[in-house]
Design a protein around this motif. Sequence first.
Motif, PDB file in Angstrom:
ATOM      1  N   UNK A  57       0.842  -1.201   0.000  1.00 52.29           N
ATOM      2  CA  UNK A  57       0.000   0.000   0.000  1.00 52.29           C
ATOM      3  C   UNK A  57       0.872   1.244   0.000  1.00 52.29           C
ATOM      4  N   UNK A  58       0.475   2.246  -0.741  1.00 57.56           N
ATOM      5  CA  UNK A  58       1.129   3.546  -0.675  1.00 57.56           C
ATOM      6  C   UNK A  58       2.303   3.709  -1.614  1.00 57.56           C
ATOM      7  N   UNK A  59       2.705   4.959  -1.754  1.00 58.22           N
ATOM      8  CA  UNK A  59       3.817   5.296  -2.628  1.00 58.22           C
ATOM      9  C   UNK A  59       5.151   4.884  -2.003  1.00 58.22           C
ATOM     10  N   UNK A  60       6.159   4.663  -2.839  1.00 55.22           N
ATOM     11  CA  UNK A  60       7.481   4.312  -2.317  1.00 55.22           C
ATOM     12  C   UNK A  60       8.047   5.417  -1.422  1.00 55.22           C
ATOM     13  N   UNK A  61       8.797   5.008  -0.396  1.00 49.26           N
ATOM     14  CA  UNK A  61       9.505   5.961   0.448  1.00 49.26           C
ATOM     15  C   UNK A  61      10.777   6.429  -0.231  1.00 49.26           C
ATOM     16  N   UNK A  62      11.383   5.539  -1.003  1.00 46.26           N
ATOM     17  CA  UNK A  62      12.683   5.787  -1.623  1.00 46.26           C
ATOM     18  C   UNK A  62      12.752   4.916  -2.865  1.00 46.26           C
ATOM     19  N   UNK A  63      13.274   5.435  -3.962  1.00 44.82           N
ATOM     20  CA  UNK A  63      13.251   4.723  -5.232  1.00 44.82           C
ATOM     21  C   UNK A  63      14.508   5.102  -6.011  1.00 44.82           C
ATOM     22  N   UNK A  80      20.941  -2.405  -9.937  1.00 42.00           N
ATOM     23  CA  UNK A  80      19.700  -2.872  -9.310  1.00 42.00           C
ATOM     24  C   UNK A  80      18.760  -1.687  -9.154  1.00 42.00           C
ATOM     25  N   UNK A  81      17.483  -1.945  -9.275  1.00 37.77           N
ATOM     26  CA  UNK A  81      16.450  -0.935  -9.065  1.00 37.77           C
ATOM     27  C   UNK A  81      15.815  -1.260  -7.724  1.00 37.77           C
ATOM     28  N   UNK A  82      16.109  -0.460  -6.713  1.00 42.94           N
ATOM     29  CA  UNK A  82      15.668  -0.713  -5.346  1.00 42.94           C
ATOM     30  C   UNK A  82      14.556   0.252  -4.960  1.00 42.94           C
ATOM     31  N   UNK A 129      20.234   0.953   7.749  1.00 40.05           N
ATOM     32  CA  UNK A 129      20.265   1.848   6.592  1.00 40.05           C
ATOM     33  C   UNK A 129      18.940   2.571   6.410  1.00 40.05           C
ATOM     34  N   UNK A 130      17.824   1.845   6.565  1.00 37.90           N
ATOM     35  CA  UNK A 130      16.499   2.445   6.415  1.00 37.90           C
ATOM     36  C   UNK A 130      15.538   1.647   7.295  1.00 37.90           C
ATOM     37  N   UNK A 131      15.575   1.860   8.628  1.00 40.20           N
ATOM     38  CA  UNK A 131      14.778   1.057   9.566  1.00 40.20           C
ATOM     39  C   UNK A 131      13.276   1.156   9.301  1.00 40.20           C
ATOM     40  N   UNK A 151      17.213   8.789  -8.563  1.00 35.59           N
ATOM     41  CA  UNK A 151      18.660   8.998  -8.593  1.00 35.59           C
ATOM     42  C   UNK A 151      19.398   7.664  -8.687  1.00 35.59           C
ATOM     43  N   UNK A 152      20.717   7.763  -8.878  1.00 36.38           N
ATOM     44  CA  UNK A 152      21.577   6.589  -8.975  1.00 36.38           C
ATOM     45  C   UNK A 152      22.633   6.680  -7.876  1.00 36.38           C
ATOM     46  N   UNK A 153      22.799   5.580  -7.125  1.00 33.91           N
ATOM     47  CA  UNK A 153      23.874   5.484  -6.130  1.00 33.91           C
ATOM     48  C   UNK A 153      25.103   4.811  -6.758  1.00 33.91           C
TER      49      UNK A 153
END
Length: 174
Positions: A57-63, A80-82, A129-131, A151-153
């Motif tokens: 449910x819901x929009x991504x927090x981080x993409x 990778x697309x995370x 990293x992202x609790x 963005x790209x890491x």
Amino acid sequence: MQGNYRTDDLASKGLKISDGPCRLQNRKINNRLSTRNNQMPIFHAKCSCGALSLEVDGDPLHNHICTCRRCQRASGSALSHNVWFREADLRVVSGDYSVWYPQGESTADVMKAFCRICGGGGFSKSGAYFPGSVVIAGGTFADPSFPAPDHVHWWNSRPHWIGLAEAIERHADE
């Protein structure tokens, strides 16, 4: 083969498990445009064989896209697309999964869940990293209208040809 491999049932660790496919009678599983209460988008992801099906449910927090060596090896690809979502918003709709804890990790909040049949799909948790979030590979949504990464890491770790993508021959649908 070296490694610290374990399988586990994430329900015992607090992951929500849905009531099963009967909840999906009025929704298309492969269409992210479905909504809950006509407000929040619902995204649907599946593994390669289709046995493991997830709903978020819901929009991504981080993409984002990542080209670090670890993500290259984990995805088996050049990048990778995370996509991160709130862990509380993830439901396993159908299928069984196994869990792998990377060697050297000592907490259950760093793990990867994957389909027991094909080994694909699933989700990960990245600990500190992202609790409170889960990571789902963008390709498992198989939806051309899925939100683009912003963005790209680790750009400097990319294969040399990624910057030359415009010069690579393209095939529409093969």
